[in-house]
Design an enzyme around this catalytic site. Structure first.
Site, PDB file in Angstrom:
ATOM      1  N   CYS A  37      -5.786  -2.867   2.324  1.00 37.56           N
ATOM      2  CA  CYS A  37      -5.498  -2.775   3.752  1.00 37.56           C
ATOM      3  C   CYS A  37      -6.716  -2.921   4.667  1.00 37.56           C
ATOM      4  CB  CYS A  37      -4.724  -1.497   4.046  1.00 37.56           C
ATOM      5  SG  CYS A  37      -3.843  -1.543   5.643  1.00 37.56           S
ATOM      6  N   LYS A  60     -10.109   2.490  -2.198  1.00 35.06           N
ATOM      7  CA  LYS A  60     -10.288   1.920  -0.862  1.00 35.06           C
ATOM      8  C   LYS A  60     -11.608   2.368  -0.255  1.00 35.06           C
ATOM      9  CE  LYS A  60      -7.604   1.509   3.464  1.00 35.06           C
ATOM     10  NZ  LYS A  60      -6.311   1.849   4.083  1.00 35.06           N
ATOM     11  N   GLU A  70       0.827  -1.206   0.000  1.00 33.70           N
ATOM     12  CA  GLU A  70       0.000   0.000   0.000  1.00 33.70           C
ATOM     13  C   GLU A  70       0.866   1.262   0.000  1.00 33.70           C
ATOM     14  OE1 GLU A  70      -3.780   1.864   2.527  1.00 33.70           O
ATOM     15  OE2 GLU A  70      -2.373   0.486   3.517  1.00 33.70           O
TER      16      GLU A  70
END
Length: 294
Positions: free
Chosen positions: A153, A116, A43
């Site tokens: 993540c 995300k 990331e």
């Protein structure tokens, strides 16, 4: 495609963004030389994990998509004939920024993007200050090496995200990641957190009958404000099979370039043995759209 060779790059970053990208490029070339057809990066891999503080000047690191990084990694993908999963700080418009994974196809084009969706806000992880929650939904990205369920993540803690990718035909789940230890926690607590992180992703593999590829950063990054002792990223990048079995697990505190072979034919067989999608009670899941059921 019955087998897929996946390359992962677990890297310790510095504030020198050009050097980080140079080392990533060298790692990608090394992995392709070992047979990698798909390479996954961690990331926000171009620089330090800047979310330890809230600083408006750091928005200057964001870039458009397409932009300089997609040109850089796209050229690399085309040169090497490899699919690359990147993770970028996207500048969509003034005051509108995303944490965005971009998949580069072998011909250098953008195969697709994922913004995300779950954005944390915790000490040293002040991501809500920087990132607008994604609005592209949970949709796999079609590539020449398969249908990739790319998430990022904090998404990796949510079974709903993994399931929605699986329901749309994802052939694997991929998580670029930046997570580590809070220095004030005891060693036992730190290990519980790392193992919980590992276990939940192995659970996604089992529940969906899919391999999971997670690439985390390693090394210590100081807190620019000096209010904390910074983050010691715990590495432990992993590739697990459809029964949650480790195909590879990286060390905590070492940089790693590793090629791992995934048997996609076996994934098909596991889903035949354990047909979890067949037995879902879709008529009884309405409550999943609620925040909480009183």
């Amino acid at each position: 495609m019955k087998q897929l060779k996946v390359g992962i790059v677990q890297q310790s970053n510095t504030a020198d963004r050009n050097d980080n990208r140079r080392r990533l490029a060298d790692s990608i070339k090394s992995l392709v030389a070992k047979g990698a057809e798909l390479v996954v990066l961690q990331e926000l891999h171009n620089g330090l994990y800047f979310c330890q503080t809230e600083n408006v000047d750091l928005f200057d690191q964001a870039e458009p998509i397409p932009g300089p990084s997609t040109e850089f990694y796209g050229a690399l993908a085309k040169e090497l004939g490899v699919v690359i999963v990147t993770s970028l700080f996207e500048r969509r418009a003034p005051g509108l920024y995303h944490n965005t994974a971009v998949v580069m196809e072998k011909d250098g084009s953008i195969a697709g993007c994922y913004r995300k969706m779950h954005i944390p806000d915790d000490p040293a992880y002040y991501e809500k200050f920087y990132f607008t929650p994604g609005d592209l939904g949970f949709h796999p990205i079609n590539t020449s090496v398969g249908r990739l369920g790319v998430l990022v993540c904090w998404d990796q803690w949510y079974p709903e995200a993994a399931r929605l990718m699986a329901l749309q035909g994802a052939e694997m789940l991929i998580y670029p990641t930046a997570i580590g230890y809070e220095s004030s926690d005891t060693p036992d607590e730190q290990e519980r957190q790392r193992e919980a992180w590992t276990t939940v992703q192995r659970g996604h593999a089992v529940a969906n009958g899919l391999p999971v590829i997670t690439v985390n950063r390693t090394g210590h990054e100081p807190d620019p404000s000096g209010q904390t002792n910074g983050i010691a990223f715990w590495g432990s990048s992993m590739v697990v099979g459809p029964q949650g079995e480790f195909l590879y697990r990286a060390p905590i505190d070492e940089e790693v370039n590793q090629v791992v072979t995934i048997d996609l034919e076996r994934c098909e067989q596991v889903r035949r043995w354990w047909p979890f999608l067949r037995d879902r009670r879709t008529d009884e899941y309405d409550g999943l759209t609620c925040r909480f059921i009183d």
